[in-house]
Structure formats: structure tokens, C-alpha cells
Scaffold this active site. Sequence first.
Site, PDB file in Angstrom:
ATOM      1  N   ARG A 174      47.940  41.975  32.318  1.00  0.00           N
ATOM      2  CA  ARG A 174      48.397  40.967  33.288  1.00  0.00           C
ATOM      3  C   ARG A 174      49.918  40.929  33.434  1.00  0.00           C
ATOM      4  O   ARG A 174      50.504  39.883  33.707  1.00  0.00           O
ATOM      5  CB  ARG A 174      47.884  39.569  32.902  1.00  0.00           C
ATOM      6  CG  ARG A 174      46.368  39.473  32.793  1.00  0.00           C
ATOM      7  CD  ARG A 174      45.672  39.718  34.137  1.00  0.00           C
ATOM      8  NE  ARG A 174      44.220  39.662  33.963  1.00  0.00           N
ATOM      9  CZ  ARG A 174      43.441  40.718  33.761  1.00  0.00           C
ATOM     10  NH1 ARG A 174      43.976  41.931  33.720  1.00  0.00           N
ATOM     11  NH2 ARG A 174      42.142  40.589  33.621  1.00  0.00           N
ATOM     12  N   SER A 225      42.088  31.899  36.131  1.00  0.00           N
ATOM     13  CA  SER A 225      42.204  31.791  34.670  1.00  0.00           C
ATOM     14  C   SER A 225      43.557  31.211  34.289  1.00  0.00           C
ATOM     15  O   SER A 225      44.596  31.713  34.721  1.00  0.00           O
ATOM     16  CB  SER A 225      42.032  33.163  34.016  1.00  0.00           C
ATOM     17  OG  SER A 225      40.732  33.663  34.245  1.00  0.00           O
ATOM     18  N   GLU A 295      48.320  32.511  31.647  1.00  0.00           N
ATOM     19  CA  GLU A 295      48.246  33.598  32.622  1.00  0.00           C
ATOM     20  C   GLU A 295      48.730  33.096  33.977  1.00  0.00           C
ATOM     21  O   GLU A 295      49.362  33.825  34.731  1.00  0.00           O
ATOM     22  CB  GLU A 295      46.812  34.106  32.737  1.00  0.00           C
ATOM     23  CG  GLU A 295      46.627  35.233  33.744  1.00  0.00           C
ATOM     24  CD  GLU A 295      45.224  35.808  33.710  1.00  0.00           C
ATOM     25  OE1 GLU A 295      44.661  36.044  34.794  1.00  0.00           O
ATOM     26  OE2 GLU A 295      44.694  36.035  32.604  1.00  0.00           O
TER      27      GLU A 295
END
Length: 301
Positions: A174, A225, A295
Site C-alpha cells: 500500500r 479499509s 491505510e
Amino acid sequence: MEQLVNELIEANVGRVLVDEPLARYTTMKIGGPADILIVPKHVAGIEKTLQLVKKYKTKWTVIGRGSNLLVSDLGIEGVVIRLGEGLEHLEVEKHRVRVGGGYPLIKLSTLLSRQGLAGLEFASGIPGSVGGAVYMNAGAHKSDISNILSKALILFEDGTIDWLTHGEMEFSYRTSVLQTKRPGIVLEAEFQLQIGERERIVSVMQKNKDYRRETQPWNHPCAGSVFRNPTPYFAGDLIEKAGLRGYQIGGAQISEMHGNFIINTGGASAQDVLSLIALIKQTIKDKFGVAMHTEVEIIGR
């Protein structure tokens, strides 16, 4: 600021909006105003905007389609550039795909699957733009952007434009170099896909969509998320084992459906969400000794 607004309008960079509430531009439906919001209609408009931002020594921020984003209740200082309308070009040549940074990721994965191109099935349920996906190396279903990207065209802070290869993007979980060392705007991406069996690809995509629909609360405003998975654990599992499923502060609630999602039940503020994030971090640290890292990107004043 007024002079900057006037010059942006005169330069015809695109739509120029002053004190524009950002809640309408995020999937969380949360966010205070941008001092100036620019919706560029072409790459030249972005280049000119950055020239003027540099001239007036003004802060600038880029957003895509507003997923994976939590904007402060106080909004964002300076100029906010929203990618979209002017960067939605698409060129498909056999298994090579070149696409603008503002192109919707779900739309792209759906279109390419119908053409029998494999590799983007994982993105069938990821809201947001191609540029945002490249920027954060978006992924799902055990795959991510780094598996298919060959290069990306980046507009850097100093106004230069250059292609970065897959290696130069320095992808990790990510994350890309654009978040760590070389801030810039993804103008275009080139993906290398595989020619596959159309029916199988479409079937996989539908299964991914069904899984998301059954396990994630996309019927409520949310940012996706909230936390990265702290290997070898899954963030959602830890949150649920800690007994936090359904916990609510103000209008923000930890989803009953999936522990790693915070939903806006109506009228939630960014502070409500931040308070929940802080509670989750502390609870998981106390119960399991695991450090949680967000995130979702938190931006603004």
C-alpha cells in the site's frame, strides 16, 4: 489568495471553486472546505496550476475520487487539485493499456475484463481513480497495482514531467515512492495485462464483487479499509476479537459487517472518526501488543 484565484480563472485551468466543502468529494462524506478547489480539464491546466501555486508559495494537495481519504473538519489549506474529468483517456493495444490518472478504477477493470484482458480482476470492487490506486499501490484479493504496472507518468512538485518505471516506483504494501520520497501527481499509467478467457475473467470479477458486497459495508459512506494488515494478522480480525465491532462515537461507527471499516451513519465528523481510530489503536496495543497503522490517508488542517 484572491489574486491567485483570479489568475487561475484567467489561465483557464478548469473549474475554480472557493471555500468548497470537500465532503461531497469523498466516499466518507466528511470534510471541511478547500480554500481553493481546482477541477482541471487537461494536463496543461494542472501544470499551470502548479506554476501559480509555486509563484504564490501556496500549499497544494491532490485528491482523486475521494476514496481511502479522511479530510479534516477544518478542511484543507491552499489549493486542492481534484483529478478526474480532464484525465480520463484510455488506449488499449493488445495487452498493453495506457490510461489517464483520473479514470475510475472499477470502470477500467470492468471494461478490460469484457475485452478478455486479465490482471485487473482484483480491482473490480475498489472505488477510486487509477492515479490514486498507483499512488498507494491499491490492492485486494492477494494482488495489487504493482503486479501489472510497467510505468507511470508523473508530474513532480517542481513542474517537471517524467516516466517512472516499475522499479523506480519502489512499490511495497500500500505504498509507493510518491508517498515517501518523490511527491507527484499520476497523470497516466501503463499496465501490462494478459490475454485470457473472457468468461473466466468476468466470473472471477463477479465473485470478487459478490464477496465485497457480502462482507463490506459499501451501503454506507466509508473510506475503505482503515488500517493496514499488521502481518501476520488481519486488522479486521483483531478489531473484532477485541470486541469493538459496532462501537460508535458520534456519527462514526466501526462496521458490524467488517471490523476494518468505519462507516458514517449520518452526520459523522472527521474528529469522530479520528477518535475511533485512536481507540482502536490503543485497544489493540493493550490486548494483543500489536501496533496498528492507518491505510486511510488523513489530510487537512
